[in-house]
Enzyme design. Structure first.
Site, PDB file in Angstrom:
ATOM      1  N   GLY A 152      25.532   5.450   1.113  1.00 41.94           N
ATOM      2  CA  GLY A 152      26.425   4.720   0.217  1.00 41.94           C
ATOM      3  C   GLY A 152      25.852   3.400  -0.265  1.00 41.94           C
ATOM      4  N   ALA A 153      25.373   2.596   0.671  1.00 46.19           N
ATOM      5  CA  ALA A 153      24.897   1.269   0.304  1.00 46.19           C
ATOM      6  C   ALA A 153      24.157   0.657   1.484  1.00 46.19           C
ATOM      7  CB  ALA A 153      26.069   0.375  -0.077  1.00 46.19           C
ATOM      8  N   GLU A 159      27.960  -1.542  13.074  1.00 47.90           N
ATOM      9  CA  GLU A 159      28.677  -0.581  12.220  1.00 47.90           C
ATOM     10  C   GLU A 159      30.132  -0.411  12.639  1.00 47.90           C
ATOM     11  OE1 GLU A 159      27.609  -0.069   9.513  1.00 47.90           O
ATOM     12  OE2 GLU A 159      25.431  -0.250   9.666  1.00 47.90           O
ATOM     13  N   GLU A 192      23.063  -3.252   3.355  1.00 50.52           N
ATOM     14  CA  GLU A 192      23.442  -4.661   3.441  1.00 50.52           C
ATOM     15  C   GLU A 192      22.281  -5.644   3.482  1.00 50.52           C
ATOM     16  OE1 GLU A 192      23.832  -2.375   5.990  1.00 50.52           O
ATOM     17  OE2 GLU A 192      23.433  -3.302   7.929  1.00 50.52           O
ATOM     18  N   ASN A 193      21.119  -5.329   2.910  1.00 52.32           N
ATOM     19  CA  ASN A 193      19.972  -6.245   2.932  1.00 52.32           C
ATOM     20  C   ASN A 193      20.408  -7.688   2.664  1.00 52.32           C
ATOM     21  OD1 ASN A 193      18.314  -3.770   2.737  1.00 52.32           O
ATOM     22  ND2 ASN A 193      19.147  -3.754   0.675  1.00 52.32           N
ATOM     23  N   HIS A 199      28.827  -7.323   6.531  1.00 53.50           N
ATOM     24  CA  HIS A 199      27.630  -7.238   7.379  1.00 53.50           C
ATOM     25  C   HIS A 199      26.862  -8.559   7.399  1.00 53.50           C
ATOM     26  CE1 HIS A 199      27.199  -3.308   9.089  1.00 53.50           C
ATOM     27  NE2 HIS A 199      27.109  -2.647   7.950  1.00 53.50           N
ATOM     28  N   GLU A 237      16.403   0.242   6.450  1.00 51.32           N
ATOM     29  CA  GLU A 237      17.092   0.644   7.668  1.00 51.32           C
ATOM     30  C   GLU A 237      17.024   2.161   7.789  1.00 51.32           C
ATOM     31  OE1 GLU A 237      21.187  -0.554   8.052  1.00 51.32           O
ATOM     32  OE2 GLU A 237      21.300   0.237  10.080  1.00 51.32           O
ATOM     33  N   HIS A 252      32.490  -3.842   2.975  1.00 52.72           N
ATOM     34  CA  HIS A 252      31.746  -3.491   4.198  1.00 52.72           C
ATOM     35  C   HIS A 252      30.353  -4.140   4.181  1.00 52.72           C
ATOM     36  CE1 HIS A 252      30.532  -0.622   7.468  1.00 52.72           C
ATOM     37  NE2 HIS A 252      29.342  -0.825   6.919  1.00 52.72           N
ATOM     38  N   GLU A 253      29.635  -3.923   3.085  1.00 55.91           N
ATOM     39  CA  GLU A 253      28.267  -4.465   3.038  1.00 55.91           C
ATOM     40  C   GLU A 253      28.300  -5.987   3.055  1.00 55.91           C
ATOM     41  OE1 GLU A 253      26.284  -2.239   3.704  1.00 55.91           O
ATOM     42  OE2 GLU A 253      27.451  -0.512   3.054  1.00 55.91           O
TER      43      GLU A 253
HETATM   44  N1  B3K Z   1      23.567   0.056   7.250  1.00 52.65           N
HETATM   45  C1  B3K Z   1      23.545   1.007   6.188  1.00 52.65           C
HETATM   46  C2  B3K Z   1      23.228   2.391   6.624  1.00 52.65           C
HETATM   47  C3  B3K Z   1      21.799   2.643   6.766  1.00 52.65           C
HETATM   48  C4  B3K Z   1      21.527   4.112   7.030  1.00 52.65           C
HETATM   49  C5  B3K Z   1      20.081   4.344   7.278  1.00 52.65           C
HETATM   50  N2  B3K Z   1      19.776   5.730   7.439  1.00 52.65           N
HETATM   51  C6  B3K Z   1      24.812   1.007   5.406  1.00 52.65           C
HETATM   52  C7  B3K Z   1      26.001   0.566   6.143  1.00 52.65           C
HETATM   53  O1  B3K Z   1      26.463   1.165   7.084  1.00 52.65           O
HETATM   54  O2  B3K Z   1      26.515  -0.461   5.812  1.00 52.65           O
HETATM   55 ZN    ZN Z   2      27.535  -0.652   7.737  1.00 57.78          ZN
END
Ligand code: B3K
Ligand code: ZN
Length: 882
Positions: free
Chosen positions: A267-268, A326, A270-271, A307, A127, A303-304
């Site tokens: 931070g992390a 987000e 969410e794959n 998602h 991402e 949070h992740e």
């Molecule tokens: N979705 C990712 C953030 C990705 C940032 C890419 N530059 C983490 C999050 O917000 O959960």
């Molecule tokens: Zn997020």
């Protein structure tokens, strides 16, 4: 100097993809010297596209193309074109199989986007647009496909091979190599693809879902970190249960994995089924992590995980819709943290961040709506506006609809759009359809940038017992947006009588006060409203914008008496805290420029004394109330702030408070220390916070008792919160010898733990005593510093520019020049981090001319850098020219 501009992408130019991809078959051959990626796609024309037989255009970045074949036939060089970051094949059938082989070099990838190596481990970050650094692909979120991924690597270097979904096949290959194949049954956009290969150990657990399925939970870390995953695992299980209870969302795959990686840009991530985390957001033990870090881990893990529904099952149509996932997911994780911790404290923390940093963003050159209309580089739009303001927008929908209709709306949203890539408008529509409410005007929150200002005035009519409240809203101009329309704002309020009693709120004359509510949510839709409250027998004190019911600034001429009164009487804990902040801001602001500390408002001292003595009230709230507004917030509130004067005055007020309250602080310290084993309950966290705050205040005044308490605490602490509390207090005191000794001892003890070393860097970089420029330079050459590791860069350079404000804004401009040097240097290796770090300079227009011209000079130097990245170009250009 760069002459060509990066392309601006506009929401208004959105077109559905000309081609869709149903399945993606990937084979990764991983070697020390690079990786070969075989990708086989089943592609077909999109029946909904007006593009007919348009050429097939795939995105790619830094790829070496080795083969491209359509339906098994290799294309000759003239059959395709590699240009401007795309692979274009002019003629393709309506439906076909496309095979592509690319070669990439993860070991040389310092941008940390796509496939890269961190501590010898292969990992990915896709991402927003990282997948195109792995293979040519229609790298946009509205192309959703099912992925099958085979990973081949050396068995001893990479015993663990992970990707999304379930592992369906594994086996040995020649030359000491092996493979694992993963299959993800859920269609997903390319940004959710992930791969990890390395020497990892796993911590395993299970979770039984509400429908009785057993989910295999695994956290993968480097062997040395095996004992540091318990808290993340507990947080995960808590989050899984909460999402079932609160949103009716059950996990969908049979396995859920988290991997901790040291070098990570944020931070992390969410794959699907394989979340990848910055180590600092997973690893924690009582000995190595502070309470704050524990809470951060809990909320990021949640949070992740959340998602998986808000982002993965229902994803974004395009990156303008980023807040769809987000904003909603931040709202979900903050409600979760509030539910499992202290709701008032959580709200205070959210609002502090919003008012200090998001309001600043909204008032600066990069201000943009929650749904931006254009961008140059999408990574610059992972902002506080998208995340935090986006979450406030969802919170306001929750407030307007109430919890039951909101839940009906979220159910409808998930059901209606499962497996789709949608827009923020689809989200609002589901809320409207489920509730029957018209949110047409509310949608302006997504379209208009800037923080609304509410000017509130009131009048009490003693003859008729009517209290009138007038609220006028206006929204400041932001880049590209003027003359904004009034927004739909939920405004929660209460009225208090002279003894602190909550008065009934009657809209009608003669209404039965016994049935009237004592708190109401007023809905503002016009530029100006006057509300009348009847049967009000005395002039009330208004408690405005309770719970911070909308992300706005409120201007009301509070008297100091009223603020002191609200601090101790408001039934809304958030507003009690807010009254304290407003009083402290008022006192500090009126003191700026005065060297006389004796005329500091005695009511502030007495209010703090009462707080310190009152052990009957929620101590978590008291701990928050005793924290003075930060320098960053005071700067945000000021026009043309004089940073040095603000810094000096804040210290002076702090010093005065600490001197006047010495006895209470010592008592507070003792009352809250000792007391059994370390626990992570809100009550124990509050005790530690109060104790460490008392210590910090005592040391402000060079108090010897304070110093001795800090030294003893540093020696005897059984947890990092207390150890760090004592270290921070010493570092920020004038006890120079103790400071150096404490820093050296601490490093000796924890040098092998990167997360602790990062805290050790931060405590120095944020301190005006230990973090002046020569010391910062020394940290940059410290053996533990690493220019390739974003956490280290943030903990020194980011913390210096963002938290050590008096040093950063040194009137000689040295802080600005320093930041420009580091940003300049980082732009070549990691442009994403460079563009984030430069942010403090971009607000140059806010400051007095003496500061702003120096800031501008520093920015111009960056602008003139040869080969400036798109990331940095956008931010610097918008700041200088906007
Ligand atoms: N979705 C990712 C953030 C990705 C940032 C890419 N530059 C983490 C999050 O917000 O959960
Ligand atoms: Zn997020």
């Amino acid at each position: 100097m760069r002459t060509n501009q990066p392309k601006t992408i506009h929401l208004s130019e959105y077109k559905v993809p000309a081609y869709l991809v149903d399945t993606v078959d990937l084979r990764f051959e991983l070697f020390d010297e690079g990786a070969r990626v075989h990708s086989t796609l089943s592609v077909r024309r999109n029946p909904e596209s007006a593009e007919g037989s348009a050429p097939l255009a795939l995105d790619g970045d830094s790829l070496k193309l080795e083969r491209v074949a359509v339906n098994g036939d290799d294309l000759a060089v003239g059959d395709y074109e590699e240009t401007g970051g795309q692979l274009i094949i002019a003629k393709v059938p309506a439906q076909f199989e496309l095979a592509i082989v690319t070669w990439v070099e993860p070991q040389n990838n310092t941008r940390l986007e796509g496939l890269y190596k961190s501590s010898g481990m292969f990992c990915t970050q896709c991402e927003a647009e990282g997948f195109r650094c792995i293979t040519y692909f229609p790298d946009r979120p509205d192309v959703m496909a099912r992925y099958r991924t085979r990973i081949e690597a050396d068995k001893s270097a990479c015993p663990v091979l992970l990707s999304n979904g379930n592992d369906v096949e594994k086996g040995d290959l020649d030359n000491g190599r092996h493979f694992v194949t993963w299959e993800d049954p859920f269609p997903k956009p390319s940004y959710l693809f992930a791969l990890v290969a390395g020497d990892l150990v796993e911590k395993q657990d299970t979770f039984k879902t509400c429908s009785g399925r057993d989910i295999d939970l695994r956290i993968y870390v480097e062997p040395r970190n095996a004992t540091k995953c318990d808290h993340a695992m507990d947080s995960l299980k808590l989050a899984m249960r909460w999402d079932e209870d609160t949103y009716g969302r059950e996990y969908d795959l049979d396995i859920f994995m988290i991997v901790a990686v040291d070098d990570f840009n944020m931070g992390a991530m969410e794959n699907k089924g394989l979340n990848i985390f910055n180590s600092s957001c997973v690893l924690a033990t009582q000995q190595t992590a502070t309470d704050l870090a524990f809470q951060r881990i809990e909320s990021i893990v949640a949070h992740e995980y959340f998602h998986n529904w808000s982002g993965n099952r229902v994803t974004c149509r395009d990156w303008f819709q980023l807040s769809l996932k987000e904003g909603f997911t931040v709202f979900r994780d903050s409600t979760f943290s509030a539910d499992v911790g202290s709701p008032t404290v959580k709200r205070i923390e959210n609002v502090t961040l919003l008012r200090t940093a998001q309001f600043a963003e909204d008032a600066g050159p990069m201000a943009h709506p929650v749904r931006p209309a254009s961008y140059m580089e999408i990574t610059n739009f992972y902002t506080l506006t998208i995340y935090e303001k986006g979450a406030e927008v969802v919170r306001m929908i929750h407030t307007l609809l109430g919890p039951d209709l909101f839940r009906k709306g979220s159910d409808l949203y998930f059901e209606r759009h499962d497996g789709q890539a949608v827009t923020t408008d689809d989200f609002v529509k589901a809320m409207e359809d489920a509730s029957g409410r018209d949110l047409t005007q509310f949608r302006l929150w997504y379209e208009q940038a800037g923080t609304p200002v509410l000017k509130v005035s009131d009048a009490y009519d003693a003859e008729q017992n009517i209290y009138r409240l007038t609220i006028q809203q206006s929204i400041p101009d932001t880049p590209g947006q003027t003359d904004k329309k009034p927004q739909h704002i939920p405004f929660a309020l209460g009225l208090l009588g002279a003894n602190g009693e909550a008065l009934p709120l009657c809209f009608e004359p003669g209404q039965d006060a016994r049935n009237a509510p004592t708190e109401r949510v007023l809905e503002l839709t016009e530029a100006s409203h006057t509300f009348e409250f009847h049967g009000v027998a005395q002039a009330p004190v208004p408690s405005l914008l309770r719970h911070f019911s909308a992300p706005v600034r409120v201007a009301y001429p509070w008297t100091r008496e009223q603020l002191v009164f609200l601090m101790s009487h408001d039934p809304d804990g958030f507003n009690r805290w807010d009254a304290g902040q407003r009083l402290a801001v008022d006192v500090i602001q009126s003191q700026v420029g005065s060297s006389d500390a004796t005329d500091i408002e005695p009511r502030l001292v007495e209010a703090y004394r009462a707080l310190l003595n009152d052990t009957g009230v929620d101590q978590a709230l008291v701990a928050k109330m005793l924290q003075l507004p930060s320098e960053a917030y005071l700067i945000e509130l000021a026009d043309s702030p004089d940073v040095a004067a603000i810094h000096r005055t804040r210290e002076q007020v702090l010093h005065h408070l600490a001197t006047s309250l010495r006895e209470e602080l010592v008592a507070c310290y003792h009352r809250n220390s000792g007391g059994g084993t370390y626990e992570l309950t809100s009550e124990s966290i509050a005790r530690r916070s109060l104790k460490n705050n008392a210590l910090a205040w005592l040391l402000m005044t060079n108090d010897e008792t304070g110093r001795d308490l800090a030294l003893a605490q540093l020696r005897d602490a059984d947890n990092m919160t207390d150890r760090m509390g004592a270290l921070r207090a010493l570092v920020n005191s004038d006890y120079a010898a103790e400071r150096s000794q404490a820093l050296a001892d601490f490093y000796d003890q924890f040098q092998d733990d990167p997360q602790v070393v990062e805290q050790w860097f931060s405590v120095q970089s944020s301190s005006d005593r230990a973090g002046q420029l020569p010391q910062i330079h020394a940290l940059l050459t410290h053996p533990a510093f690493d220019w390739k590791n974003p956490n280290k860069i943030r903990s020194v350079v980011g913390v210096f520019a963002g938290q050590n404000l008096a040093a950063f804004h040194n009137p000689d401009g040295s802080g600005y020049a320093f930041l420009a040097d580091q940003v300049y240097r980082l732009d070549d290796s990691n442009p994403q981090i460079a563009a984030r770090l430069v942010s403090p300079l971009t607000r140059w227009k806010k400051f007095a001319p003496a500061y702003s011209s120096l800031m501008r000079t520093a920015l111009e130097r960056i602008r003139d850098k040869p080969g400036l990245s798109d990331d940095l170009y956008e931010v610097v250009y918008k700041s200088l020219e906007g």
